[in-house]
Each structure stands twice: as structure tokens, then as C-alpha cells.
Design an enzyme around this catalytic site. Sequence first.
Site, PDB file in Angstrom:
ATOM      1  N   ILE A 161      23.212   5.363 115.517  1.00 39.56           N
ATOM      2  CA  ILE A 161      22.396   4.172 115.303  1.00 39.56           C
ATOM      3  C   ILE A 161      22.735   3.155 116.370  1.00 39.56           C
ATOM      4  CG2 ILE A 161      21.763   2.386 113.647  1.00 39.56           C
ATOM      5  CD1 ILE A 161      22.986   4.215 111.484  1.00 39.56           C
ATOM      6  N   CYS A 162      21.702   2.579 116.989  1.00 37.07           N
ATOM      7  CA  CYS A 162      21.900   1.506 117.966  1.00 37.07           C
ATOM      8  C   CYS A 162      21.561   0.196 117.269  1.00 37.07           C
ATOM      9  CB  CYS A 162      21.011   1.729 119.181  1.00 37.07           C
ATOM     10  SG  CYS A 162      21.190   0.456 120.405  1.00 37.07           S
ATOM     11  N   LEU A 163      22.588  -0.510 116.819  1.00 38.07           N
ATOM     12  CA  LEU A 163      22.393  -1.748 116.067  1.00 38.07           C
ATOM     13  C   LEU A 163      23.537  -2.679 116.425  1.00 38.07           C
ATOM     14  CD1 LEU A 163      20.658  -3.172 113.960  1.00 38.07           C
ATOM     15  CD2 LEU A 163      22.050  -2.118 112.197  1.00 38.07           C
TER      16      LEU A 163
END
Lengths: 591, 192
Positions: free
Chosen positions: B87-89
Site C-alpha cells: 500500500i502506498c499511503l
Amino acid sequence: MALRVIAISVVSTVLSFVGLQFCTDLSLDKLTSDGLVGWNLIHLDNASQDIELPLGLYTTIGLLVNCMINVFILLNLCLKAVFFTELYASETRKLVERLINYVIYKGMFLPLIVPPTIYQAGLWSTWLTVLCSLKMFQALARDRLERLNASPAATPWTYLRVYSALLFVFMVDVLWIRFCLTIYRTHGSSMYLLLFFEPFSIVFETLQAILIHGFQLLDIWLHHSACNSNDFRTPKLLDMLTAGSLLELKGILIRNLGFFLDMATFFMALGHYLYIWWLHGMAFHLVDAFIFLNIRALLSAIINRIKGFIRLRIALGTLHAALPDATTEELRAYDDECAICREPMAKAKRLNCNHLFHLACLRSWLDQGLTEMYTCPTCRKPLFAGVPENQTNSDVGTISSDEQLARQISAGLDRPNSARHTMPAGLYPNQTLNTPEGVPWRGAGLDSGWWHSWPNQGVDGAGPSTAIRTVGLGRVQMMMRHLASVGETYAQTAFEDTAWNLWPINPSQASASGSTISPPGGRLPERTGSLHLRNASQSANDDVANILAMAETVREVLPHIPDDMIFQFSKPFPFIREILFKHLILGMCDG
Amino acid sequence: MIDLARVQKELVECSKDAEGSGIKVSPKNDNLVLLIGTIPGPVGTPYEGGIFQIDITLPDGYPFEPPKMQFKTKVWHPNISSQSGAICLDILKDQWSPALTLKTALLSVQALLSAPQPDDPQDAVVAQQYLKDYQTFVNTARYWTESFAKASSRGIEDKVQKLVEMGFPEARVRSILEAVGGDENMALERLL
């Protein structure tokens, strides 16, 4: 499985007892028969009886020892079943490793000083066996309590049963110390002073575990009671303040008393080895090299523990001076838990944005250094921007100057941030966090990690000294910036220092949280010390005290160094050990 | 060391509100370091109706370090890797704060499902499709949700019916569907 082992032990004990009884009866019958025959042939029978007696005596002693061993094993198995019910595979494996380590390191040196008689061998073997059992039970109890602590399904009864094992070990150990005292008074020889070091070490370790897990048991019990009495609506404020005070008391007790108990444990272990060395004579042989290396590792652990404690006190004091306390009215109006640890607050620090946190929680958050600027955990406002209006602290000048320093640093940092901000978005896709990953073994050892976790839940109520109070956080922050370039070189020096310290000792006695300056004792430590001093003096040109202070500050900048230091005691490298052996052998040839 | 008291409180808080928000967190085999999070797909998105599972690993520095989250359910999203589930967060990386909790982190992941950010992608193929052929992206995302995130018994029954109508025996169809985790195409390949 456990029941089967206990059954085998019971059968073995019964057989041993029956054998002993039979042999005793046989001796009595033989004695009677010899007596009867003796009336007829006095001289010949007397000679025969003299030959028979020693053999019978040795057989009886052997059977008696066998019976006692079986009873002891049976007792141990029953106690294990009562306290732990069934061991996990990892616990069994760890137990075997500890057992081997303990017998090697504690029992290997005894033949050096004990005269080779049957009585002495029996006495010291019994001493070692009993202490070994106590040590293993204590280690098992701590492992199980940590596992229960990490398990959401732990009930107070389960926890209490394992906790009772610690109390049992403590009681038996105290009784054993009294027994050793009796022996010492009976014989009066200085050699028997050695009996006391290891029992006292176990006492202090057990006390520490009792302290930590006692508070944990209290937490679980309060939590359990709170769940049961959910229908009773107790006043929230009173409950919150009481729990908060209890929590801070726990933090203070565990931090300070834990430090004292750690020191006492280390010094008992150190005294054990030093006394053996003294009794054996201060000549330098291969065995003395082993003893010396053990002593040196213990000294390093002691120094690291002291430095860690001092650094923690300084850090708490610094934050304590830089941020204002929240008043009782503010706490009551806030009416909330600390957003970091989710625990009630009896004392708190108030940020400029009027958010309240525990002092220790804030300190842990600032230690991370994930972002360049320190921000409020709740609203991300900068932490030290703007002087608060109602400043109640008496050191107004110091705080103002520190605020100015912090503001200048923030302004300096804002400039590259602004430059970076003007760049178009999307130029840095998939930018990942560069924080070094936590080593999985770090949480496994209570001795290595416990005192790092407790400050998160407590605040040191003791006021720091005036000298520490005047040191503001802004100054520390500037020092951190200034020493960031030195950190890499210092890290190299620390690694070289680590290479020498990689010597295995009992894991339960090793807790290190920083590097140490090597005492002069060999070729490599001297070079390491020289490198350390030269690097530090090139960058700072200050005296040793300031060098030490800056070195400690560098450790704040590089959080991965304590992990490496802790790593040295938990998991030694075999090839480093081989190098050390070769070094020792070459040293012997040269000498 | 992990603040286990806080983690336990977070689990209690999540379980209290699980029915309302649909977000659940539960420990994996009796320890608080490895957790499984469950979030429903947001309404009005291609992920609606799906139940997405997320692997959560708490680092030793938690809550001062962000938890490590990774999609266990396959999902077609520009900011989530279709291969690994990464996840890119930002709040799971440099913008983490100790005041955030597991629940707020999962809520943020759910919000990410509602509002993709193709300019900062984790999966370049999905991001390109999102920017150039949005309708195909929506169809693919919905198809992936139907295929991987809806493992309800009714879905299984529909697949069983479909495969039985092709002439395969029902018992074998059920066992193979169970073996491949409900994937109809993989089951068909194995049946042939």
C-alpha cells in the site's frame, strides 16, 4: 507426555527407595551373621568384617545419592506440571540452551578452587544443582509471563499461577542462602564465601521479575474487574486520576528500582568471577583468560546500563524543563486519555496547541525522529513555534533563548522544505521510509527491552537537578544537528568496539543499550580507544566530559547503535569468536 | 518494545464499533504482533460489496512507528500493488503519528479505495489504465472485486451451479473450488 514422565520418575524413585531399603536390611543381616560367627573364630572373622565394611558403606552411600537424585527429579517435574502445565517446544529448546550455558559458565571454574575430596565434590555439586534448578524455573516463569502478556486470552488466574513460580523461586532461594550461611559458619573457610554470590544474583533477578510482572498482574486484574463491573458507573474522573497515579508510580518504581536490581545482579555475577579468580591466584593462564573475558563483558554491561539510565534521566529532565506542566483544572477540562498510550493522565505536559501528553510518551515520540520537524501527534503543529502566553516557568530567560534557538533551527529547516515544496508533485513516486527495521529479537529478552518500554507509560516524578534543568531541548536539538556528520565516523568506531565485545555470556545477565569506551586491556581496544578519542577531538576540541556528552547525543541521532550493542550479547557471531580464539592463542605464543 | 496495553485497547475499541463501520481487527494465532484487518469496499466504488483482508504487522517501536499493512486480498487499485498488496499511503510511512490507531489507519486505507491517487502510484500498470482508459479500469476493478473479494457462500453456489451445468460432477467441483479459494477460472482449468 508430562504425566508419563512423572510416572516414570515415580517408578524410578520407588525402585531406588526399595533398593536402598533392601541393601540396608542385607547389611543388618550380614552384621548379625558375622556377630554369631565371630564367637567361634574371633581373629579370622574380624579380618573378614573389616574388608566387608567399606564396600557396604560405599554401596549404601551410592544408593542413597541415587534415591535423593530421583526424589529431586520427581520434585522438579511435579513443580513444572503445577506451575507451567505443559512446555511449548520453543520453551523447551530455550531451557536446554540455558541449562548448558549455565552449567558451563558456573560449573566450569569450580574444580579450580575446590579440593578433590568426596565431601567437597558432593557439596558443590548439590549447590550447583539446586541453583541451576532455581535459575531454570525463574527463566521459564519469565518467558511464560511474557508470552501471557502478549496474549489477549490471558486470565488473571493463569497469570497468577505462573507468577507464583517466581514467588516460590524467591522463597526457596532465601532459604538456600540461610543454609549456605550455616555451612559458612560451620567451616569458617574463606572458600565458602563463594557460596553466596550466585544465590544473591538469583534473588535480585527474581525480585526484578516480581516487580515488573506484579504490576502487569495488577493491570490485568484491574482490567478484568473493570470488565466485570461495567454495570456500576464509577466516577470517571476519580478512576482516571487514580489509575494515572498508579501508572506513574509504576513507571518510577520500575525505572529506578529496576536499575538498582540490575546493578545488584551484575555486581553479584562480577563478584562471583572475581572471587574465583582471586582464590585461584592471579596468574595469567588460559582459564584465567576466560574468567577475565567474562569479567570484562560484565563490566561493559554494567557501564552500558549506567549510561542508559543516565541518558534517560537527562532526556526526561530536558523535556521536563522545555514544556510546561498541565494544571489540575486543565486535566479535568481535558477529560481524556493520553493519545499516545491510551492511559489516564494524572500528570501531563501541555503543548502550544493545548494538547496534553505524558512526558515519557512525548520523549519516545521525539526519539523516533521520523520527520525533520517535531510536531504534535494530534494536530501536527510544530512543537516549539511561538512562546506560550501564560508562561509559569521560573526560567523565563532560558526558555526564551531555547525557543529562539529552536525557532532559528526551524526557520533554517523551513527554507529547504519550502524549496522542496515548490517542486511539482509526483517527482518522488514510491518514496519509502528509510527508518532501519526493528530486529525481531529485540522484544524477546526482558532484560534487553523492558526498561525501554516502561518509560512510555510513566513520568519520572523526581525533579531533576538545576544543572540539568537549565539544558533546554533547543540546545540538545542544535547539538544533534551539529553532530550528525560525526555520527557515521562514530558508528564505524562503535562497530570496531563491538567486534571486541562479542563474547557470549549468560543472556539473562546482559543488557546493553549503548557503546562503551574500551578499558585498555589489549592491542585492539587501545586502537579503538585512540580512534574514538581522535575522531571526537577533531570535531569538537573539547575535554573528555563534553566528548562523552556529545557521544551520548550522537547515540540519540543514531538509534540503530543500541540495537547492535544489544545484538552482541544476544546472538554472538561464531566467526568472531574464532578470531578471538586465534588472537588469544597467538598472544599465548608471544608471551 | 510494543505497547501491548495500547494494542489491546485498540482491539477492544475496534470490536465495539465493528458492526457500524464494518472494520475489524483480530489477532492471528494468539499474539498481538501479527493481526488481520478486514475492511468493506466503499459504497459507490467498483469495490462495493467486497470484503478486503489486510495483513498487519506491528513493529517493535509501535505506536511510535507505523504498522506495516499489506493487502491479502487481490485488489485492482493504482496505489496498491496488484502483485504483492503493498500500500502506498503517507500515514503508513513518513506521516505516521502515535495518535493514529489501527482503526484510523484502516479507515484511511478504505478512503484510499474511494479516492485513488494515480499521480503517485504503487502499480504503474493500473495507474496508466486509470488515466487513459477509465472505464476499463472500473470494469477490471469490479471484476477483481467480484473474483477475489466476494467469497460468500452464495457466490460459491453460483459457481458450483455453473460448473455443474458444464457436465462436471458436483462433488469434484466443490472440492476443487475449495482448493483454489473460490476462483472459477482456476477451477475450470483444473477440471479440464
